[in-house]
Structures are given as C-alpha cells and as structure tokens.
Design a protein around this motif. Structure first.
Motif, mmCIF file in Angstrom:
data_model
loop_
_atom_site.group_PDB
_atom_site.id
_atom_site.type_symbol
_atom_site.label_atom_id
_atom_site.label_comp_id
_atom_site.label_asym_id
_atom_site.label_seq_id
_atom_site.Cartn_x
_atom_site.Cartn_y
_atom_site.Cartn_z
ATOM 1 N N ASN A 198 -23.984 3.796 0.208
ATOM 2 C CA ASN A 198 -25.213 3.284 0.821
ATOM 3 C C ASN A 198 -26.504 3.944 0.355
ATOM 4 N N ALA A 199 -26.478 4.540 -0.844
ATOM 5 C CA ALA A 199 -27.745 4.932 -1.466
ATOM 6 C C ALA A 199 -28.401 3.692 -2.061
ATOM 7 N N THR A 200 -29.706 3.783 -2.314
ATOM 8 C CA THR A 200 -30.397 2.745 -3.081
ATOM 9 C C THR A 200 -30.467 3.242 -4.517
ATOM 10 N N VAL A 201 -29.738 2.585 -5.390
ATOM 11 C CA VAL A 201 -29.462 3.146 -6.717
ATOM 12 C C VAL A 201 -30.240 2.433 -7.820
ATOM 13 N N SER A 202 -30.805 3.224 -8.728
ATOM 14 C CA SER A 202 -31.391 2.691 -9.963
ATOM 15 C C SER A 202 -30.693 3.369 -11.133
ATOM 16 N N ILE A 203 -30.438 2.590 -12.180
ATOM 17 C CA ILE A 203 -29.827 3.159 -13.389
ATOM 18 C C ILE A 203 -30.882 3.215 -14.495
ATOM 19 N N VAL A 204 -31.105 4.429 -14.971
ATOM 20 C CA VAL A 204 -32.056 4.657 -16.060
ATOM 21 C C VAL A 204 -31.260 4.796 -17.354
ATOM 22 N N HIS A 205 -31.723 4.170 -18.439
ATOM 23 C CA HIS A 205 -30.972 4.221 -19.702
ATOM 24 C C HIS A 205 -31.934 4.212 -20.881
ATOM 25 N N ASN A 210 -40.091 3.942 -18.506
ATOM 26 C CA ASN A 210 -40.735 5.059 -17.795
ATOM 27 C C ASN A 210 -39.700 5.855 -17.000
ATOM 28 N N PRO A 211 -38.727 6.462 -17.692
ATOM 29 C CA PRO A 211 -37.621 7.125 -16.971
ATOM 30 C C PRO A 211 -38.099 8.256 -16.067
ATOM 31 N N GLU A 212 -39.111 8.980 -16.491
ATOM 32 C CA GLU A 212 -39.556 10.117 -15.676
ATOM 33 C C GLU A 212 -40.150 9.643 -14.354
ATOM 34 N N GLU A 213 -40.873 8.523 -14.403
ATOM 35 C CA GLU A 213 -41.503 8.002 -13.178
ATOM 36 C C GLU A 213 -40.441 7.548 -12.174
ATOM 37 N N ILE A 214 -39.416 6.863 -12.685
ATOM 38 C CA ILE A 214 -38.344 6.366 -11.798
ATOM 39 C C ILE A 214 -37.525 7.543 -11.263
ATOM 40 N N THR A 215 -37.220 8.489 -12.134
ATOM 41 C CA THR A 215 -36.420 9.650 -11.705
ATOM 42 C C THR A 215 -37.151 10.449 -10.633
ATOM 43 N N ARG A 216 -38.476 10.506 -10.754
ATOM 44 C CA ARG A 216 -39.276 11.277 -9.803
ATOM 45 C C ARG A 216 -39.218 10.698 -8.385
ATOM 46 N N GLN A 217 -38.748 9.461 -8.251
ATOM 47 C CA GLN A 217 -38.633 8.855 -6.917
ATOM 48 C C GLN A 217 -37.315 9.200 -6.234
ATOM 49 N N ASN B 198 -30.147 -5.146 -20.467
ATOM 50 C CA ASN B 198 -31.027 -3.999 -20.720
ATOM 51 C C ASN B 198 -32.268 -3.900 -19.836
ATOM 52 N N ALA B 199 -32.212 -4.526 -18.660
ATOM 53 C CA ALA B 199 -33.237 -4.233 -17.655
ATOM 54 C C ALA B 199 -32.903 -2.896 -16.990
ATOM 55 N N THR B 200 -33.908 -2.297 -16.364
ATOM 56 C CA THR B 200 -33.665 -1.121 -15.518
ATOM 57 C C THR B 200 -33.554 -1.636 -14.089
#
Lengths: 307, 307
Positions: A198-205, A210-217, B198-200
């Motif tokens: 039940n986390a809200t998950v995003s996958i960065v690849h 903008n991986p740093e911006e998404i990771t920072r959340q 390849n979307a995030t």
C-alpha cells in the motif's frame, strides 16, 4: 549491465551459508530446488562441489571479508539498517526450523549451484514453479503483480529489502516510494511488493527525465540501478528510508584488491539527510542470501506438507 | 467495486460487434477462445444464444444509445480523443483481416459469452494461455511486467488506452504518467504497459495521501478508479493527455432511464485544462471491445499459424 552485477554479487555469497546451515548428505530426502540467474542455474547437488564451483569460494570469501570491513561515517544522522545483523538473525531462525523439520520428519532442504552458460528465459520457463525459490518465473511475477493473489515465492533481493523495512519499523502504507531501476530481479518486483504493501510507488529508470526531483518526494527509496554513487544527498527527502541494492566496484589503490565495493547511493552524503540507510557492503547483500535460504526452507516445507 | 462496474459495462458491449463481424456457424473451424471477467466466463458458442444471454442485448443497446448521445462541451480546450471513431477504424481493419483469413484458409475466429457465477481465480487458472484473449492469466501478467518478455495478449482495456495514445500521437517515452486505480484488469496492466513504453509511472490508489498533487505532475493520466467525477480540473497538469476508463452511472431525471454515464474525470473541468481527453461514453469503452476482437483475431491467427 546493472542487474548482472547485482545478481553476480548477491548469488556469489550463497555457498558459505549453505555449508553453515545445511546438514550433510545423510538426510534421506533432498528436494531438487532450482533457481536461475542469467547464465547460472542453481539446483540441488549432494555430491562434492566440482572444481568450477570450488573456485567461487575465493570470490565469496572476498565478499565476506569486504562486508566485515564495512565502516560507517561518524557524522551520519541516519539510523544504520544493519543487513548483516538481520540476516544473521534470520539464518539462525532458519537453522532452528531446519533442525525441527529434520527431527520431525527426517527431511532437510538442499541447494547448490551449477553453471550452465544457456538462454535464461528457456531455463526459467522449464523450472517447476514449486522449486523456483528465486521467484523469477513469469507466473510467479504475475501473481506478485495481481491484487488478491500471492506469489509462490517472493524474489530474494526485493524480499530482503522489505524485510529490512519491516524489521526496522519503517511504515510503508500510504507512503511515497521510489524504486530506481526496473530489472526483472530487483527493481520491478520491489516496486510490486511496495505497491502490495500500500505504498504509492513510482519507478525511476534510464528514460526518466528528472530522477532527482521524483526521488526527492519519496519517503522510501530502493536503489537498484547498478551505477556507483548515482544517488546524491540532494536527491534524498530528509528523514527518508534508503535501501541501497547496488554493489559496484570502484578503484581503490589502498585496497589489497585494488578496488572496493560501493552502492548506488552516495553513502557519505545520503546518510546525513536520510532517516535510515543501508550500508554497502553489509546491507542488502546478506539479506538476499538469507531470503534465498528462507525460500528454500519454505519450498521444502510446502513440498513435504510440513508446518 | 470499481473494476466490476468497468468490466460489466465493457464486456456488455461485446455481442453486437460479434454479430456484426463474425461469420455464421458455417465456418469449418472455430477455436474455443475464452475470456473471464469476475463471475463471467466467455467462451466460443456457435449455438444460438440462451435466453440469459439474449437479455444482455437490452443492456448493450442502452449502452450503444448512450454512446451515440455523447456531447462535448463547446468551451473545451482539449482535443477530444474519439474512441468511437478509432474503434470503428480498428473494427474495419479486423473485418478485412477476418475476410482475408477466411478466404485463404477457410477459418474464422469465434467468441461468445457464458454466465457461470464461479470463483474467477480458479477459472482464470484453468484457461489455456493461448485462448486467454482477455490477457488476465497471471502468467500473461508476469510476462507483461518483465523486461525482455512479451505477453501473449495485452489486456483489452489497457491495450485500448495505449492505442488511443498512439493513434493521437501522444508521446509516452520519458513522460510522467499517473495511473489512478490498481485493479488487475485495468490499473495494474495499464501501468505496466506505460512502463514498458518508457514512461515514468506512478500508481495512485485508495491509500495514496495526496492523489491530486501526484496526478498534477503527470503528462499522461489513466483514470480507472470507478468513482464518478473524482478527478477535478485542478488535479490536471495543463496540456496533459487524459484517458478516462471510468463508466459510472449518476442520477439524471432528464434521462429516460433516470441516469446517465460519466467518467472518473470531471469532464467539464478537465477538458478546459488538458491537452487531450477521452469523453465518457464514447472514449475507452468502444476501444475495449475493439481490442477484444483484435486479441481474438490474433489468437486465431496464432493457433492456425496464419500471418
């Protein structure tokens, strides 16, 4: 490739633990448990190890020695998530269970390694789902992805990541989680597990702009991309829990081997921002092996209807 | 539950298209294609429809009539993604292929519905993977999730969403995508497809604490949550592409039936902010059926080795 580095390093530590935990070939039954990494097939082998496998012992010894020398920055604010310690606890729990199983029904699980250098998709498809202790079979991944289904086995490294979060009391439900990397053996199943919790998950690849911006959340970060020190301190949300799956060799002339192992996360920077963090080595690596043993035990119990 | 509304509405429109497209029972061979929605099993049926199925026709007629009356706000800025038109094109393409197949090898695909009111997990597990034209089998979902693997069939509604994005030239690679809802039949496979393209991807669900904030970051939104008008205009990033899978009945005393169908997205608000948007009805609904026919054709081609 990132995932091959991860799987090589993680799987390479299997044998010492097998020797420590598993009884000698006197046991009357040994289920043939199979697990597959790219170009490597792991199956049961009660016979003495062939020379090719014995050579792996030197690699394993080096990895263990490297783990022993893990140091922690003294000005770190983050709680250290000690994978070595948790893995040791889990291996002890497994040993107790194996003894109980042996005493009750005279059966012990067995696991060994065979190098085959073949198409891993063909091999994975051929592995019985009941013996897929790696949890890499697509049917297993499908069950992991679906609501209302449970996988037969949770893949070892992602299972280890989740176990660390649980044992260190990191709340997952309702939290933002970012998984960096989308490999079949770590990133994707880790994201599916976080989502099931039940986390809200995003996958960065690699295609993320903008991986740093998404990771920072993210309240929880699982990094499994295979690039040394990619995730810097300014990628981290203050107080976040960081699970670093990366095991990357970097040049180090001060080391007898000429290199040392670092994670995907720049530990020195991240440990000053995060709330909790795994070191490399000594974080996720030992957990992978512990979870492989856990899955092996689970398989043997299930096959033999032992509870 | 959201997904049951979706599947009921979507599957309910199957039969008229089947009748329009598929030849009579004179064809010499009809592969038994099976698809499963919760509590409904769809398999081939050359015999006349039983009374229970014939009753579905009234539901289908109502849905079709509702789709015909779809209206579009005149002050909308967003491009309307016309699922009815695209679905019609695809059905025509499929009809051409079916004719070609029949002329060449005398074989046509067939598909019908049986209501069975049984455990859907058991049924899904029993369906041959080669006939799972819904793409709901866990083995299929696993292949969808994994890098370097392809599913046998892409689930119909998510496939329809992707087809709309493709046919309207919406770029996916490198874009932020948010899927709202994580059902086995829409949300999860839609997220996996966007990820494969390849979307995030982030998945927003009932346990997400700040859904509007996360959704506002998305260049592409697929809404499949089953709550009427949940996604308001201020959830939408200006210029985003919005695919609304929801089909929710709301009271409407002006309608002869006493209700009308609306999506998960508040169309009046969102269409003033988004760059492109699907209406409800007339958006994703017709695409689901077109994709089901596409999968059915694909299955028949594959089984009969026809290219």
């Amino acid at each position: 490739m990132a995932s091959s580095i991860l799987s090589d390093c993680s799987s390479a530590r299997l044998l010492p633990f097998r020797r420590a935990l598993l009884p000698p070939p006197a046991a009357r039954f040994r289920p043939c448990l199979a697990l597959v990494y790219p170009r490597r097939l792991f199956v049961s082998s009660p016979a003495p190890l062939p020379p090719r496998l014995r050579r792996m012992d030197s690699v394993l010894a080096a990895a263990a020695s490297s783990a022993d020398s893990a140091t922690v920055s003294t000005d770190a604010l983050a709680k250290i998530i000690d994978g070595k310690m948790v893995a040791k606890q889990i291996r002890e729990e497994i040993a107790v269970e194996i003894t109980r199983m042996k005493d009750a029904i005279g059966i012990v699980p067995g696991l060994a390694v065979i190098l085959v250098h073949m198409n891993d998709e063909n091999i994975l498809n051929a592995v019985s789902i009941e013996k897929d202790v790696d949890g890499f079979h697509p049917l297993n991944i499908g069950r992991l992805a679906m609501q209302g289904r449970d996988p037969f086995f949770v893949p070892c490294t992602p299972k280890g990541c989740m176990e660390l979060l649980h044992r260190y009391g990191v709340e997952i439900k309702g939290k933002r989680a970012v998984v960096i990397g989308r490999s079949n053996i770590v990133g994707m199943p880790a994201a599916l597990l976080l989502q099931k919790a039940n986390a809200t998950v995003s996958i960065v690849h690699s295609q993320t702009k903008n991986p740093e911006e998404i990771t920072r959340q993210a309240d929880i970060v699982i990094a499994a991309v295979g690039v040394a020190n990619l995730i810097r301190g300014n990628w981290i949300k203050p107080g976040a829990a960081i699970i670093d799956v990366g095991i990357n060799p970097v040049d180090d002339l001060d080391s007898p081997r000429g290199y040392r192992l670092v994670g995907d996360v720049c530990y020195e920077e991240a440990s000053k921002v995060a709330g909790a963090i795994t070191p490399v080595p000594g974080g996720v690596g030992p957990m992978t092996i512990a979870m492989l043993l856990s899955n092996t035990l689970e398989s043997a119990k299930r096959i033999n209807k032992f509870k």
